[in-house]
Motif scaffolding. Sequence first.
Motif, PDB file in Angstrom:
ATOM      1  N   THR A 248       0.818  -1.215   0.000  1.00 40.62           N
ATOM      2  CA  THR A 248       0.000   0.000   0.000  1.00 40.62           C
ATOM      3  C   THR A 248       0.854   1.268   0.000  1.00 40.62           C
ATOM      4  OG1 THR A 248      -1.444  -1.286   1.448  1.00 40.62           O
ATOM      5  CG2 THR A 248      -2.037   1.008   1.101  1.00 40.62           C
ATOM      6  N   PHE A 249       0.340   2.299  -0.665  1.00 38.24           N
ATOM      7  CA  PHE A 249       1.000   3.603  -0.611  1.00 38.24           C
ATOM      8  C   PHE A 249      -0.051   4.657  -0.278  1.00 38.24           C
ATOM      9  CE2 PHE A 249      -1.057   4.379  -4.521  1.00 38.24           C
ATOM     10  CZ  PHE A 249      -0.944   5.726  -4.821  1.00 38.24           C
ATOM     11  N   GLY A 250       0.421   5.870   0.018  1.00 36.83           N
ATOM     12  CA  GLY A 250      -0.490   6.971   0.267  1.00 36.83           C
ATOM     13  C   GLY A 250      -0.506   7.434   1.705  1.00 36.83           C
ATOM     14  N   PHE A 251       0.526   7.049   2.470  1.00 41.01           N
ATOM     15  CA  PHE A 251       0.604   7.471   3.868  1.00 41.01           C
ATOM     16  C   PHE A 251       1.228   8.856   3.963  1.00 41.01           C
ATOM     17  CE2 PHE A 251       0.957   2.850   3.680  1.00 41.01           C
ATOM     18  CZ  PHE A 251      -0.104   2.478   4.484  1.00 41.01           C
ATOM     19  N   LEU A 258       7.693   4.663  -1.412  1.00 42.13           N
ATOM     20  CA  LEU A 258       8.123   5.791  -2.242  1.00 42.13           C
ATOM     21  C   LEU A 258       9.523   5.644  -2.839  1.00 42.13           C
ATOM     22  CD1 LEU A 258       6.617   8.918  -0.452  1.00 42.13           C
ATOM     23  CD2 LEU A 258       5.691   7.549  -2.314  1.00 42.13           C
ATOM     24  N   PRO A 259      10.515   5.120  -2.119  1.00 37.25           N
ATOM     25  CA  PRO A 259      11.825   4.957  -2.755  1.00 37.25           C
ATOM     26  C   PRO A 259      11.776   4.066  -3.996  1.00 37.25           C
ATOM     27  CG  PRO A 259      12.025   4.752  -0.380  1.00 37.25           C
ATOM     28  CD  PRO A 259      10.562   4.788  -0.679  1.00 37.25           C
ATOM     29  N   GLY A 260      10.898   3.062  -3.980  1.00 33.86           N
ATOM     30  CA  GLY A 260      10.742   2.207  -5.157  1.00 33.86           C
ATOM     31  C   GLY A 260      10.100   2.945  -6.308  1.00 33.86           C
ATOM     32  N   ILE A 261       9.059   3.733  -6.014  1.00 34.76           N
ATOM     33  CA  ILE A 261       8.420   4.534  -7.060  1.00 34.76           C
ATOM     34  C   ILE A 261       9.434   5.497  -7.668  1.00 34.76           C
ATOM     35  CG2 ILE A 261       6.694   6.349  -7.446  1.00 34.76           C
ATOM     36  CD1 ILE A 261       4.892   4.930  -5.440  1.00 34.76           C
ATOM     37  N   ASN A 262      10.286   6.064  -6.841  1.00 36.51           N
ATOM     38  CA  ASN A 262      11.283   7.029  -7.328  1.00 36.51           C
ATOM     39  C   ASN A 262      12.322   6.407  -8.244  1.00 36.51           C
ATOM     40  OD1 ASN A 262      10.131   9.214  -6.019  1.00 36.51           O
ATOM     41  ND2 ASN A 262      11.348   8.932  -4.153  1.00 36.51           N
ATOM     42  N   TRP A 282       3.640  11.636  -3.972  1.00 36.22           N
ATOM     43  CA  TRP A 282       4.232  10.352  -4.361  1.00 36.22           C
ATOM     44  C   TRP A 282       4.956  10.387  -5.705  1.00 36.22           C
ATOM     45  CZ3 TRP A 282       1.697   8.794  -8.799  1.00 36.22           C
ATOM     46  CH2 TRP A 282       0.375   9.231  -8.976  1.00 36.22           C
ATOM     47  N   ASN A 283       4.956  11.521  -6.386  1.00 37.51           N
ATOM     48  CA  ASN A 283       5.709  11.626  -7.639  1.00 37.51           C
ATOM     49  C   ASN A 283       6.526  12.914  -7.642  1.00 37.51           C
ATOM     50  OD1 ASN A 283       6.700  11.014 -10.172  1.00 37.51           O
ATOM     51  ND2 ASN A 283       4.848  11.603 -11.267  1.00 37.51           N
ATOM     52  N   THR A 284       7.331  13.071  -6.608  1.00 38.78           N
ATOM     53  CA  THR A 284       8.129  14.298  -6.467  1.00 38.78           C
ATOM     54  C   THR A 284       9.127  14.454  -7.591  1.00 38.78           C
ATOM     55  OG1 THR A 284       9.634  13.091  -5.004  1.00 38.78           O
ATOM     56  CG2 THR A 284       7.874  14.351  -3.953  1.00 38.78           C
ATOM     57  N   LYS A 285       9.554  13.356  -8.196  1.00 38.67           N
ATOM     58  CA  LYS A 285      10.520  13.418  -9.299  1.00 38.67           C
ATOM     59  C   LYS A 285       9.863  13.669 -10.654  1.00 38.67           C
ATOM     60  CE  LYS A 285      14.369  10.783  -7.383  1.00 38.67           C
ATOM     61  NZ  LYS A 285      15.364   9.719  -7.653  1.00 38.67           N
ATOM     62  N   LYS A 286       8.538  13.754 -10.647  1.00 39.75           N
ATOM     63  CA  LYS A 286       7.769  14.007 -11.878  1.00 39.75           C
ATOM     64  C   LYS A 286       8.097  12.974 -12.960  1.00 39.75           C
ATOM     65  CE  LYS A 286       7.563  18.942 -10.794  1.00 39.75           C
ATOM     66  NZ  LYS A 286       7.817  20.323 -11.237  1.00 39.75           N
ATOM     67  N   ILE A 287       8.024  11.712 -12.547  1.00 38.84           N
ATOM     68  CA  ILE A 287       8.249  10.594 -13.468  1.00 38.84           C
ATOM     69  C   ILE A 287       7.094  10.548 -14.469  1.00 38.84           C
ATOM     70  CG2 ILE A 287       8.480   8.070 -13.582  1.00 38.84           C
ATOM     71  CD1 ILE A 287       9.442   8.334 -10.567  1.00 38.84           C
ATOM     72  N   ILE A 299      -5.147  17.984 -14.757  1.00 40.00           N
ATOM     73  CA  ILE A 299      -3.902  18.708 -14.990  1.00 40.00           C
ATOM     74  C   ILE A 299      -3.205  18.914 -13.648  1.00 40.00           C
ATOM     75  CG2 ILE A 299      -2.857  20.804 -15.898  1.00 40.00           C
ATOM     76  CD1 ILE A 299      -4.238  18.994 -17.982  1.00 40.00           C
ATOM     77  N   ASN A 300      -1.987  18.402 -13.551  1.00 40.92           N
ATOM     78  CA  ASN A 300      -1.252  18.493 -12.294  1.00 40.92           C
ATOM     79  C   ASN A 300       0.239  18.474 -12.604  1.00 40.92           C
ATOM     80  OD1 ASN A 300       0.135  17.381  -9.741  1.00 40.92           O
ATOM     81  ND2 ASN A 300      -1.948  17.712  -9.011  1.00 40.92           N
ATOM     82  N   GLU A 301       0.949  19.406 -12.015  1.00 41.42           N
ATOM     83  CA  GLU A 301       2.387  19.541 -12.264  1.00 41.42           C
ATOM     84  C   GLU A 301       3.144  18.252 -11.970  1.00 41.42           C
ATOM     85  OE1 GLU A 301       6.145  22.147 -10.427  1.00 41.42           O
ATOM     86  OE2 GLU A 301       4.069  22.576  -9.813  1.00 41.42           O
ATOM     87  N   TYR A 302       2.679  17.518 -10.955  1.00 41.81           N
ATOM     88  CA  TYR A 302       3.376  16.301 -10.540  1.00 41.81           C
ATOM     89  C   TYR A 302       2.785  15.042 -11.173  1.00 41.81           C
ATOM     90  CZ  TYR A 302       5.616  19.274  -7.104  1.00 41.81           C
ATOM     91  OH  TYR A 302       6.346  20.267  -6.493  1.00 41.81           O
ATOM     92  N   TYR A 303       1.995  15.237 -12.228  1.00 43.85           N
ATOM     93  CA  TYR A 303       1.371  14.117 -12.917  1.00 43.85           C
ATOM     94  C   TYR A 303       1.564  14.308 -14.428  1.00 43.85           C
ATOM     95  CZ  TYR A 303      -2.127  10.340 -13.372  1.00 43.85           C
ATOM     96  OH  TYR A 303      -2.788   9.153 -13.627  1.00 43.85           O
ATOM     97  N   PRO A 304       2.827  14.209 -14.884  1.00 38.66           N
ATOM     98  CA  PRO A 304       3.134  14.487 -16.295  1.00 38.66           C
ATOM     99  C   PRO A 304       2.736  13.323 -17.211  1.00 38.66           C
ATOM    100  CG  PRO A 304       5.129  13.870 -15.109  1.00 38.66           C
ATOM    101  CD  PRO A 304       4.039  13.893 -14.096  1.00 38.66           C
ATOM    102  N   VAL A 305       1.570  13.439 -17.816  1.00 37.81           N
ATOM    103  CA  VAL A 305       1.018  12.353 -18.621  1.00 37.81           C
ATOM    104  C   VAL A 305       1.708  12.298 -19.985  1.00 37.81           C
ATOM    105  CG1 VAL A 305      -1.066  11.483 -19.728  1.00 37.81           C
ATOM    106  CG2 VAL A 305      -1.190  12.491 -17.437  1.00 37.81           C
ATOM    107  N   GLU A 306       2.249  11.144 -20.293  1.00 36.88           N
ATOM    108  CA  GLU A 306       2.810  10.897 -21.630  1.00 36.88           C
ATOM    109  C   GLU A 306       1.698  10.461 -22.582  1.00 36.88           C
ATOM    110  OE1 GLU A 306       6.237  10.816 -22.931  1.00 36.88           O
ATOM    111  OE2 GLU A 306       6.347  12.257 -21.289  1.00 36.88           O
ATOM    112  N   ILE A 307       0.908   9.486 -22.127  1.00 35.33           N
ATOM    113  CA  ILE A 307      -0.212   8.959 -22.921  1.00 35.33           C
ATOM    114  C   ILE A 307      -1.342   8.657 -21.947  1.00 35.33           C
ATOM    115  CG2 ILE A 307      -1.022   6.979 -24.295  1.00 35.33           C
ATOM    116  CD1 ILE A 307       1.825   6.797 -25.445  1.00 35.33           C
TER     117      ILE A 307
END
Length: 533
Positions: A248-251, A258-262, A282-287, A299-307
């Motif tokens: 689970t994430f979101g704490f 989070l280190p794995g997501i990063n 949870w997406n501080t690196k803007k993956i 639309i969210n700065e930390y949610y850069p959608v490719e597709i």
Amino acid sequence: MKVSDVLVRCLENEGVKYVFGMAGKENLDLINSLSRSKQIHFVNVRHEQGAAFMADVYGRLSKEVGVCLSTLGPGATNLLTGISSAQLDHSPVVALIGQAGVERQHKESHQFLDIEKIYEPATKWSTQIKDSQNVPAIIRKAFKLALMEKPGAVAISIPENFSSEMINNMPIPVKNLPESVPVTEAINAASTLIRNCSQPFIIIGNGVLRQNAVDVLRTFVNTLQSPVTHSFMAKGVLDKEHPCNYFTFGFSEEDEVLPGINEADLLIVIGFDFVEKLPKDWNTKKIPVLHIDTLPAEINEYYPVEIELVGNLQKTLQLLNNTALPKKAWKPLGTLKSRIISAYQINENQRQPSNLPFTIENMLHCIEELTSEYTIVVSDVGAHKVSIARTYQPKKANGLIISNGLASMGVAIPGSIGAKLACPNDLVICITGDGGALMNFAEIETANRLGLPFIIIVLNDSELKLEVQQMNKLFGESFGVTYQNPDFVKLAEGYRIKGRKARNLDDFEKALKESLQTLEKMVLIEVFLQDSK
């Protein structure tokens, strides 16, 4: 035919089985009409908030619209918390609210509030019936909107002068909701994006459960073999033992995933609702993100959608699975999963209760071991909700009900009534703190009257534990968050249900085993954890 009779016909047309609510002067015609329905059971509750919570959880589990009913003024405002909860948790709910007659709405009048405006920000649609001839169209639209992705709440206020009017209109036939799938070019582009990445991380949200997409999602995961994490409300999509399950994430704090997501170079985000946790957490690196959901990405700065793939999740994932996706197996930080298991205190081995401290984690392990796949745990809100989200592993999707949108205390006891009515053959276990329990404890009478057998676990520590923890961290002390509690077992006995106390893990295991063997009515287990007072 009387308007209230036509309205009940409309509810029957929509397949409604239960209406949760309370009687009041302005809705008596409707309740009288409900009394003659052979299909709908009117569940009279002890507080309107409880009615809305029942409708919320019933709608979430049954995937049908939960319906609740109140009168005007305080009845309507009492209902509002549960309706707001349904809206933010994306549960399909329709609220029917009695209102003052139109002849006194233009002036100051007893118990009159502008319900339509009050409910506007808390619903997908808030309306008042202004012409009795429109009742069938309004009910059909309300149910359609409540079920359409993303599901939510609709409020209809009904002026009392309309209920007894005579009309000839009949219900409007129910049609299946429209479904869409992404175009072939988008599916192929998403498949190419996955092929070109090295380390995708899959994030699962509650939309996967709402859309009955669990099986095709599992096929997708088994093909990619990439790491997966769930939001609080999506737990159970993957089995605890699944090698790709990073839980689970979101704490707010100590989010071990989070280190794995990063480490990822692509986030595949499926059916996730921002209301559970904003991407900046949870997406501080803007993956880069592959967005798969029923609606376009916000639309969210930390949610850069490719597709983005927008459409019915079950059909969209099936189309994606058909593109012969490659294997993308990798292990974040090598030992991350074992560290998560240790930090979240996820049980991998059989316990010996007499050798273990009585912590909430060990209590949850005991519940896991003694219950079957056909179990639904309903969590209230508080420090225990965080522990349940970290530690408890349901054996099936929707085997854990957590309110993580509005996250309102008091949801668990009435929510368990909704859960048991939606899934009568499943074991329901309600876990609540003493604060949340006493907010809607009176609904135990409702459950008992209905003959609903489920287990209530009350964690008695005489404080709002989460607030104590936060205040101690911020100020080094806490204030205004402690209480004097009643004896919950004696309180339960006052409601004519069996109560037991558990002061250690052996006590709890014995009480739970006995409850499971003889569960014909409700049982309450009052728990004093090791770190409780």
